[in-house]
Design a protein around this motif. Structure first.
Motif, PDB file in Angstrom:
ATOM      1  N   SER A 112       0.772  -1.241   0.000  1.00 17.44           N
ATOM      2  CA  SER A 112       0.000   0.000   0.000  1.00 17.44           C
ATOM      3  C   SER A 112       0.804   1.294   0.000  1.00 17.44           C
ATOM      4  O   SER A 112       0.220   2.360  -0.088  1.00 17.44           O
ATOM      5  N   VAL A 115       0.244   3.518  -3.145  1.00 12.29           N
ATOM      6  CA  VAL A 115      -1.037   4.194  -3.385  1.00 12.29           C
ATOM      7  C   VAL A 115      -1.119   5.480  -2.579  1.00 12.29           C
ATOM      8  O   VAL A 115      -0.146   5.912  -1.959  1.00 12.29           O
ATOM      9  N   LYS A 116      -2.278   6.080  -2.577  1.00 12.18           N
ATOM     10  CA  LYS A 116      -2.460   7.371  -1.919  1.00 12.18           C
ATOM     11  C   LYS A 116      -2.177   7.291  -0.423  1.00 12.18           C
ATOM     12  O   LYS A 116      -2.462   6.298   0.238  1.00 12.18           O
ATOM     13  N   ALA A 117      -1.642   8.376   0.105  1.00 14.07           N
ATOM     14  CA  ALA A 117      -1.253   8.433   1.511  1.00 14.07           C
ATOM     15  C   ALA A 117      -2.426   8.098   2.427  1.00 14.07           C
ATOM     16  O   ALA A 117      -2.274   7.382   3.413  1.00 14.07           O
ATOM     17  N   ILE A 118      -3.619   8.577   2.077  1.00 14.30           N
ATOM     18  CA  ILE A 118      -4.777   8.357   2.933  1.00 14.30           C
ATOM     19  C   ILE A 118      -5.113   6.875   2.998  1.00 14.30           C
ATOM     20  O   ILE A 118      -5.441   6.338   4.055  1.00 14.30           O
TER      21      ILE A 118
END
Ligand SMILES: Nc1ncnc2c1ncn2[C@@H]1O[C@H](COP(=O)(O)OP(=O)(O)OP(=O)(O)O)[C@@H](O)[C@H]1O
Ligand SMILES: [Mg+2]
Lengths: 355, 254
Positions: A112, A115-118
């Motif tokens: 992960s 992918v996006k930090a959030i």
């Protein structure tokens, strides 16, 4: 530029003073509780500094830091409980905790971190919740909600006589008994100081600059040849390993491990507050943040007790200052600190108050 | 002629229904400086992005010295010698000028993986970074955060990062755009120096005609994402097709 260097120097002096006090604290503060506070500060400095590697240096937001802290603590606790108090069991427990942390960190990282930090933050949150549930469900290994009490290796047991005088009693130096308790304190101090030093080396190395580059401009870091996902995973593993080691040390010191001392989200929030109060991306700020927070947690109530008594004659004030309201005051202090030190204490001192 | 060092085959990218680069096939050779021209929105930057790896093409391939780069991430391409400077300044804003350059130097030398040696002890790294600082005349600003530099110096730092990567392929995207007249020659001299090496492949997006005349070995023209002209600078610039393309954009070529 010179001014920045002076300011950095003053932050270092503050932090080194704290380390100096920690070094001598068994001699300076002879109360059991005070030494307890000193050991907790040392462990939390390491925990917060390793979290700063993620959030401050690399710009990675993780909520799984207490999970890794817990892996180390539970590794030691289970080994000492099941195998018995010895250095062999201790080493096995520590290495298992670290190994689990490394495997989990690599899995989370590779799955992960691209992918996006959030999304990454959510994954760490989920993983940490699972760890917390597992710790309370697998109670035959973990002691469930109650946790585990166990003995430390002999050298660190309070009853151990480290040095003896002519009559065979525990030797006292400056009135401090040279027993296993003091050995345990210096075990905590030395391991934590070494880990903090190692992290200073990391942020001062070429890798440290790459981490900051990823935080600043991930696309360009990739563009000049750094595989960002690999570096992120690497720093996530380094931070996880350090947190696990800190957990192992803390479990050895407390001789108790349970969800509330290691895994809980309350501790995760403490770490976040400490890193923000100290100053993100400064490493030295971890010392300041951890010290202030732990001191407040232990002494704010006492202080308020005193203040509340002293103001007895005045209406309303004693009510407000009642020790029961210490969390409210901690919150107020926190808001004021963030207001006056927007980049954290260390960060604001280094950068200066302008901006 | 020598083997091409870089080639694109049918390189295409679509954003929704819009084809920004359309089947561009082109070879570039070592020792050759190719200027890429074309009106705004022609697809020059997008073409660069697919070569250096910021964007993945919808179709087509990118090869360097026979190695297929098409699916590689940008960092791998950089390590294979594809270097790129950006049209919109793309730096590490809160790191010092020196740190910015050192990052490129240590990426190239492989020192970025060292995690326990203090930077201060790696004198070779520092010396190399100093060299590129001097080459771009930024020495007296070494300790400033990149974000605090005036625009012209930021453009120079952008170029310094590319130089410090020491690539085989140099891609400049309007390196002098927005630069004052007294700064631009610093950058153009550096490009000329690379060209005189005769082993490097240089791709340069540039609008200023005097620059093009002074440096270009070859010109290619992109228009609406398509390669519409390719050849000797004099011929291309005087060809009817280029005049047509730029008719609506008079003043673009100055
Ligand atoms: N990420 C993107 N998403 C959608 N459209 C894009 C994207 N990148 C580029 N485009 C479109 O592709 C076309 C080509 O843009 P590009 O930036 O490559 O032009 P250019 O030739 O570099 O122009 P300029 O001379 O202004 O720099 C434009 O129409 C642009 O809007
Ligand atoms: Mg462009």
């Amino acid at each position: 530029m010179n001014r920045t260097m002076n300011r950095t120097l003053s932050v270092k002096i503050i932090a080194l003073t704290v380390w100096g006090l920690l070094l001598f604290s068994p001699f300076l503060f002879q109360d059991v509780r005070q030494v307890e506070v000193a050991a907790r500060i040392a462990v939390f400095i390491v925990l917060v500094a390793s979290y700063d590697l993620l959030i401050g240096y690399t710009g990675i937001v993780s909520f799984a830091h207490t999970m890794f802290f817990g892996f180390g603590a539970y590794g030691v606790a289970i080994a000492l409980k099941q195998i018995g108090p010895g250095w062999g069991a201790w080493t096995l427990g520590t290495l298992s905790g670290v190994a689990v942390s490394i495997v989990v960190a690599i899995l989370i990282g590779l799955l992960s971190l691209r992918v996006k930090a959030i999304f990454f933050a959510m994954i760490t949150l989920a993983a940490a919740s699972v760890a917390l549930v597992l710790a309370s469900q697998l109670s035959q290994f973990t002691g469930g909600e109650d946790g585990m009490i166990y003995s430390a290796p002999d050298l660190l047991k309070p009853s151990t006589k480290l040095l003896t005088d002519a009559e065979g009693d525990v030797l006292r130096i400056f009135d401090v008994r040279m027993n296993g308790k003091i050995a345990a304190y210096y075990f905590v101090f030395i391991t934590c100081a070494l880990m903090f030093w190692a992290m200073l080396r990391i942020v001062g190395s070429p890798l440290g600059t790459v981490l900051k580059a990823i935080r600043e401009n991930e696309g360009r870091a990739e563009g000049i040849g750094y595989r960002v996902v690999a570096y992120r995973t690497a720093v996530f593993v380094i931070a996880a390993t350090t947190a696990a080691l800190a957990g192992a040390v803390y479990a050895t010191w407390l001789r108790y491990t349970g969800p509330d001392t290691t895994l809980s989200f309350a501790i995760m929030i403490d770490i976040l507050l400490m890193v923000v109060i100290g100053g993100m991306g400064t490493m030295w700020g971890a010392v300041i943040g951890a010290t202030l927070m732990v001191l407040a947690q232990y002494y704010l109530r006492d202080l308020m007790e005193v203040a509340s008594r002293a103001t007895e004659a005045i209406p309303l004030l004693p009510e407000l200052l009642s020790p029961d309201r210490w969390l409210l005051w901690l919150g107020i202090i926190f808001i004021l600190l963030v207001y006056f030190f927007p980049a954290g204490i260390a960060g604001t001192i280094i950068r200066g108050r302008t901006k | 002629m020598t083997h091409p060092s870089l080639s694109t085959r049918d390189l295409t990218i679509r954003f929704g229904g819009h084809t920004a680069v359309n089947a561009v096939t082109c070879d570039f050779h070592p020792g050759e400086l190719t200027v890429i021209v074309g009106p705004n929105g022609a697809g020059k930057t997008t073409y660069f992005n697919m070569i250096s790896g910021q964007l993945m093409p919808s179709e087509g391939t990118v090869e360097k010295d026979g190695l297929d780069l098409t699916r590689m991430p940008a960092s791998t391409r950089a390590r294979h010698g594809v270097g790129r400077a950006f049209q919109l300044t793309n730096l590490f804003p809160h790191l010092s000028v020196l740190e910015n350059i050192r990052l490129a130097v240590q990426a190239q030398s492989g020192d970025g993986r060292r995690f326990f040696t203090p930077v201060t002890r790696l004198t070779e790294l520092a010396a190399k970074a100093e060299r590129y600082l001097e080459a771009t005349r930024l020495s007296d600003r070494a300790d400033m955060p990149a974000a605090a530099l005036p625009h012209g110096d930021q453009r120079k730092l952008e170029v310094a990062l590319l130089m410090a990567m020491e690539p085989d392929i140099y891609m400049f995207d309007e390196p002098t755009a927005g630069m004052s007249l007294d700064h631009a020659p610093d950058v153009l001299d550096l490009i000329a120096e690379i060209k005189h090496d005769h082993t490097k492949t240089v791709l340069l997006v540039e609008h200023k005609m005097d620059v093009v005349r002074a440096l270009a070995d070859r010109i290619i023209v992109l228009h609406n994402g398509e390669l519409i002209a390719d050849g000797d600078p004099g011929e291309v610039m005087s060809s009817q097709i280029v005049k047509d393309v730029y008719l609506g954009n008079a003043g673009e070529l100055t």
